[in-house]
Design an enzyme around this catalytic site. Sequence first.
Site: not given
Lengths: 301, 301, 301, 301
Positions: D218, D244-246
């Site tokens: 994040g 997100l960001d995964e």
Amino acid sequence: MTLTQDAAASPNAIRATHHQASLIVQGEDRTGIVAVLASILTRHGANIVSLDQYSDNPQGGAFFQRTVFALDNLRAALPAIEKDLDARLVRDYGLTYTLRDLSVPKRVAIFASRSDHCLLDLLWRHRRGQLPVSVSMVISNHPDTAEEVRSFGIPFFHVPCQGPGKSAAEAEQLRLLTGNVDFIVLARYMQILSGDFIEQVGVPIINIHHSFLPAFIGAGPYARARERGVKLIGATAHYVTEDLDEGPIIEQDVVRVTHADTAADLMRRGADVERAVLSRAVLWHAEERVIRNGIHTIVFA
Amino acid sequence: MTLTQDAAASPNAIRATHHQASLIVQGEDRTGIVAVLASILTRHGANIVSLDQYSDNPQGGAFFQRTVFALDNLRAALPAIEKDLDARLVRDYGLTYTLRDLSVPKRVAIFASRSDHCLLDLLWRHRRGQLPVSVSMVISNHPDTAEEVRSFGIPFFHVPCQGPGKSAAEAEQLRLLTGNVDFIVLARYMQILSGDFIEQVGVPIINIHHSFLPAFIGAGPYARARERGVKLIGATAHYVTEDLDEGPIIEQDVVRVTHADTAADLMRRGADVERAVLSRAVLWHAEERVIRNGIHTIVFA
Amino acid sequence: MTLTQDAAASPNAIRATHHQASLIVQGEDRTGIVAVLASILTRHGANIVSLDQYSDNPQGGAFFQRTVFALDNLRAALPAIEKDLDARLVRDYGLTYTLRDLSVPKRVAIFASRSDHCLLDLLWRHRRGQLPVSVSMVISNHPDTAEEVRSFGIPFFHVPCQGPGKSAAEAEQLRLLTGNVDFIVLARYMQILSGDFIEQVGVPIINIHHSFLPAFIGAGPYARARERGVKLIGATAHYVTEDLDEGPIIEQDVVRVTHADTAADLMRRGADVERAVLSRAVLWHAEERVIRNGIHTIVFA
Amino acid sequence: MTLTQDAAASPNAIRATHHQASLIVQGEDRTGIVAVLASILTRHGANIVSLDQYSDNPQGGAFFQRTVFALDNLRAALPAIEKDLDARLVRDYGLTYTLRDLSVPKRVAIFASRSDHCLLDLLWRHRRGQLPVSVSMVISNHPDTAEEVRSFGIPFFHVPCQGPGKSAAEAEQLRLLTGNVDFIVLARYMQILSGDFIEQVGVPIINIHHSFLPAFIGAGPYARARERGVKLIGATAHYVTEDLDEGPIIEQDVVRVTHADTAADLMRRGADVERAVLSRAVLWHAEERVIRNGIHTIVFA
């Protein structure tokens, strides 16, 4: 701090190598080698587990391949596979090969002197199940580490190596080694082996040099590193040849140092790099991941 | 391979700390602190050997200083120096300080479970003279490493820690520790210490967590690292607080992994990082190089 | 991918150096130096922002200290501080010192040839506010990078340097440089500077050599690294002396390579290390973090 | 400092890929895949230049292979090779494959915001010949870098992305991209792409996140890294998914920081890691070295 049992659950972290064999092939690159090789293995029902290949020039350079395959009745099948490899790879393609049953660990002798960091690290990794070798013996020109080595259940032989009796020492070493080892590791062994010894012993010898070769060839590399004012010090694992510190490099690494590090600091930091580099080189050699090519190595790590 | 005797000549590479003391000073930054402190030391004839300073904000932040000084009759002079420090630093400047004779090694207890890599590395470095501590005892909830630990001449206590008897185990640990140690190292100790224990034992506790915190807090970090598909794995040494894996970080490091690394490979590679990170954290703590500042550390490494 | 504005919010990440000065002191170590120095600064109302100290031998070795202090009316106060330093440090203690107002950036000339990676990296870092220098000019023996350099608003001078006219080229370089620069950076400048030039230009010269010195001194290090079969390649930033590639080392770093890397691969990987190492060396030199000590450097990074 | 012309002699260090194709094969592992595949290539006269293979379980796991082969009349031969692959690999073995002529560079669009470090590094590597891609355009939600981008000869489009008009911005981006690109790189693009956009654009998207994921998912990772007191900061290149960001991680790296590093220092050090990690990920993606496997990647680097 956790409750996980992950490390404890599998303390001996060696890869399963039951029924697995490694096949190293090298020679002049030609179209079709991979296909022939794979078809031989397929015909015998072998499943390719990993395959690494390197050609130093797609237009007629040298070709190197490491294949690991699995086969249920491996030992029984090896002679027939060898026969096929002889017929197709050797005769038709002019290649050479080495086929090895990975469930049979290589036998190693470790040479040491007073410093124990590389020696103990290898023995500890071996006991922990991280080095797929059989340690036949430790030979040292000092008696200091005898008790520690024997506590690992490994035979220790003290072969003094001073004065004019160097050839006598090497003769005794040869008597101990002949027929008993597949390779030798010099774990900070502080004696130069003669060309005669290297030739007669007839197995690969891995040395750890306490510098980032070709910087600081020869004696006292840490003192010379400090004298030169370098900002990194290193260690180099290489095969031993008659040319001191000039053999094919297997692995190298470095660690950062500063102006404030004393000679003792360099030795302490360097010792950690030495044992890490040497253990990687020994592991890769034991797993047939290193192919010698003149003064170079191909390392399929 | 060389003839150099450099490592052998000085196997125990600890810095000379005879007649040396460390002085940690911290508090609110003000003009003149360094001058006052240096003048006190000069007045007592002490020579400053090293000096590290950090202010988190030149305009009225927090001030941290580590000074190492040498003084011939150190032990006799310490009370008078302390008196001066109390008068000037504490009363006039409102600072706190810790003065320690570096020739007196800190006493440490090592807690371990089944995994031996961090434990043995600390014992081996200690024997080699690289950790300026006195190892008072090893406490383990498994008997596996007893013989090995005792071969280093270190007392080993088996304190099982299972089922409902956890508070009983902690009570026994407290009996063993009280008055005998200056800090505790959890060398892959697989039990969570209670808040009560942490409070009652009253000395700093250093833990090694087998991940790059704050990634993979809690149990099974290697399995979760593999699940997430990270390309580096790490280890973190930190002070233990009641909040699991949330204490002030002392040191971290990582090693590269690939898709081909199995869970066992991660454990093996991670073990090398764990022992390296933990040994650095213990060394720095022992040398008074780590200052706790809330949830942070100042490390003058 | 995030919404954070952190980098955008502060694109120019230079440390605030308004009203800050650096004071480098060196000489023979004696008891009391730190106290005298700190008391002078305190008397003038300066607050010490950071302090690094190194003594190569507590018993009468050489002493090096870097102090950064903050003072509101710095420029006005400097002459009085210098007077005190002359009286106490120089006369009483026999030390030498360098006092510099850090709000005045050092002026640098960058020498380049055809390769642009080190040159552009320095210009880009400078524009980004990460190098506290003023780039006076770029001098190149090739015209290739002229347009790019000028797009940064930096003067570019093409000084060909071929055949017998080398002394003519150096004469022209000296005309351009004299009075205009505080140091010179050779950003992969492929010409050897004469001893006469080094002497006449009279400012420090930083070079980046594309190997891990002292390995592969001289020409063609990447080709020779590949020939030797090393497993790491490196770069070295050092001060230039008359002895080629023998000057005091400021910074070094390495990157891992394999048997599969071609000469072009080594150049590509090496280029990244070169620009990283050179930019660190230039930053540290600009911030007065590097002290020359014979063939060594003290780096308070 | 040397006279060598090595870098200048070959400034554009891309591997020769004329007449070369990459073949990615994946599916369920079965005995004989390598043999079939190699025999198809051999039959067409192709010479295997490199071959990487990975099986996540020799007993019936998933199989991944990357083969690069050379063939003189490559373009003309591709249809026939595809026909054979369809017949044998797809129908007989149930595998999927991707065959690509490596002489045709992938087309990429770079998305950026205000920060220029990742953007410029990619453009500079591309100009230098180190990234085998064709940069179709740069799209930014800020006009700041327009001139710089255009000086590289690359089209620049300013697509503001604020307030309620986010879907309008994405619609415009889609108009620019559709049919023109093979993948997208988010070079510190500070907007979250909608799931709709990701689906509609239909090409892989690579993002650089300025932390060592999964730590600091994040916004504001550097601020949070400083808050937690970590001793290393990192960067992660990953494929973008709706989470997100995964997304699957392609590459990661870290750099050491200390208590003394300010938030601005972390950003500066982190920027170097970000651009290095992103450029490696883009290179490997462009060379078909990255295979997506659910939430993981296989990287044959």
